[in-house]
Design an enzyme around this catalytic site. Sequence first.
Site, PDB file in Angstrom:
ATOM      1  CB  SER A   1      94.909  12.571 -35.693  1.00 48.21           C
ATOM      2  OG  SER A   1      95.883  11.693 -36.230  1.00 48.21           O
TER       3      SER A   1
ATOM      4  CG  HIS B   1      86.554  37.137   6.286  1.00 44.75           C
ATOM      5  ND1 HIS B   1      85.949  35.897   6.311  1.00 44.75           N
ATOM      6  CD2 HIS B   1      87.451  37.143   7.300  1.00 44.75           C
ATOM      7  CE1 HIS B   1      86.451  35.186   7.320  1.00 44.75           C
ATOM      8  NE2 HIS B   1      87.370  35.922   7.934  1.00 44.75           N
TER       9      HIS B   1
ATOM     10  CB  SER C   1      82.808  51.315 -23.232  1.00 45.14           C
ATOM     11  OG  SER C   1      81.465  51.453 -23.657  1.00 45.14           O
TER      12      SER C   1
ATOM     13  CE  LYS D   1      81.924  51.038 -17.955  1.00 53.55           C
ATOM     14  NZ  LYS D   1      81.846  49.726 -17.465  1.00 53.55           N
TER      15      LYS D   1
ATOM     16  CG  ASN E   1      85.943  48.221 -19.841  1.00 58.96           C
ATOM     17  OD1 ASN E   1      85.570  48.876 -18.860  1.00 58.96           O
ATOM     18  ND2 ASN E   1      85.267  48.172 -20.978  1.00 58.96           N
TER      19      ASN E   1
ATOM     20  CD  GLU F   1      86.626  42.366 -17.339  1.00 54.21           C
ATOM     21  OE1 GLU F   1      85.749  42.032 -18.144  1.00 54.21           O
ATOM     22  OE2 GLU F   1      86.811  43.545 -16.991  1.00 54.21           O
TER      23      GLU F   1
HETATM   24  N1  ARG Z   1      96.451   9.318 -34.377  1.00 51.58           N
HETATM   25  C1  ARG Z   1      96.628   8.304 -33.403  1.00 51.58           C
HETATM   26  C2  ARG Z   1      96.588   8.925 -32.015  1.00 51.58           C
HETATM   27  O1  ARG Z   1      96.709  10.079 -31.945  1.00 51.58           O
HETATM   28  C3  ARG Z   1      97.929   7.619 -33.618  1.00 51.58           C
HETATM   29  C4  ARG Z   1      97.959   6.188 -33.207  1.00 51.58           C
HETATM   30  C5  ARG Z   1      97.128   5.400 -34.111  1.00 51.58           C
HETATM   31  N2  ARG Z   1      97.192   4.032 -33.863  1.00 51.58           N
HETATM   32  C6  ARG Z   1      96.335   3.230 -34.419  1.00 51.58           C
HETATM   33  N3  ARG Z   1      96.441   2.007 -34.173  1.00 51.58           N
HETATM   34  N4  ARG Z   1      95.375   3.669 -35.183  1.00 51.58           N
HETATM   35  O2  ARG Z   1      96.390   8.271 -31.033  1.00 51.58           O
END
Ligand code: ARG
Length: 459
Positions: free
Chosen positions: A23, A156, A277, A283, A285, A290
């Site tokens: 992560s 409306h 455009s 144009k 825009n 948007e």
């Molecule tokens: N990267 C994990 C999360 O975002 C952290 C916690 C990880 N815990 C574990 N037991 N692997 O949730």
Amino acid sequence: MAQLWGGRFTKETDQLVYNFNASISFDRKFYEQDIRGSMAHVKMLAKQGILAEEEKEQILKGLESILEDVRSGKLLITSEYEDIHSFVEANLIERVGDAGKKLHTGRSRNDQVALDMKLYIRDEIDEIDGVVKNLLAALLKIMEENVETYMPGFTHLQKAQPVTLAHHMGAYFEMFRRDRGRLQDIRKRMNTCPLGAGALAGTTYPLDRDYTAQLLGFDEATRNSMDSVSDRDYLIELLSALSTIMMHLSRFSEEIILWNSNEYRFVEIDDGYSTGSSIMPQKKNPDIAELVRGKTGRVYGALMSMLTTMKGIPLAYNKDMQEDKELTFDAIDTVKGCTALFTGMISTMEFHKERMENSAKNGFTNATDAADYLVNHGVPFRDAHSIVGRLVLLCIDRGISLDELPLEEYRKLSLAFGEDIYDAISMKTCVEKRMTYGAPGPEMMKEIIRGNREYLERN
Ligand code: ARG
């Protein structure tokens, strides 16, 4: 691959598995919060006699130097670590040796990540609140300048009754004010500290969880360790509040897109906030509006993802929860970006006040007032409604407004009409007479504006 475990394993993790599981590419975003949390944890451990004072000092110095080096760019957060927690711990051990190995005493990554995310979200809530407050200030300025700018109010998408630009902007002021209220509610409810919950069942060390909570600015420690590591309610609440902000911005965008069209021409978006455009030279825009409207779907998507991710997870922590981060970060960045740009766009936008007023006049928005005139002269409302309906038809036929219809035509349908009908149905009168609390009448509007200003000064 630098990982925090391995003792029980006889084989290396497959590289693809490692990548899938990691992560660091996104939780690096809260390195500051991770380090802040570790500092508080270490202080608490030392206070409880679990760590020696000297070890505490060494660890704090090490963490401080990591923080400085990451901030300055001297130390890069690289993908050779699984997550931000391993990155910090590994670097700490490298810098301070054995003392660093004690940092994780009485803690799990489960309560650690729960803490980091809460700290991060708490900071972000304050930032989002600031951005929405800027939008409110921009709206208030437009309100103050346009208490007597008449325009049609719609139902409306049909012209209904005359209002003012101040009143129309005031409606959005209320929406975004409620949005800030929601953010505050969430911040208050989520402000409990999960650190010390351990993996799920607390720890056998004599932690002082209240002390950690206090050091980190939480109101109290969480009450159940299993809930502490698996609660993501506050993210769902936040994503819901963010979705509502986007919904409001999107409605507003839709109106600006309409108002900026050739058919309405109520507003002119500043050149700096529009695009052209590649083929059609004429144009200009409303791309920002948007895109804001478009990005609303993305934030709703985050809310749906989070709700769906959580729905089947047994207690307590499960890796599914790691999915909370990318989508929440994306939703936060989207809302902050959209709100700031939107504020710039409306602050630089030009309002074609005359066209707005003419549009109100030519859309029979004063028809109700013409009927009210008759009622004030003793005609029952139902009859008045029908008489004015016929007058409107006549005007449509002749391509004129009620203001332009000769008095003799009025009197053909009701002798109650007199010369003063024109004054009674002028935009000024129609708006001025609407003076109930919350209505567009200028006196009432000024009172509301005063209240809004006070609110912004106080909050
Ligand atoms: N990267 C994990 C999360 O975002 C952290 C916690 C990880 N815990 C574990 N037991 N692997 O949730």
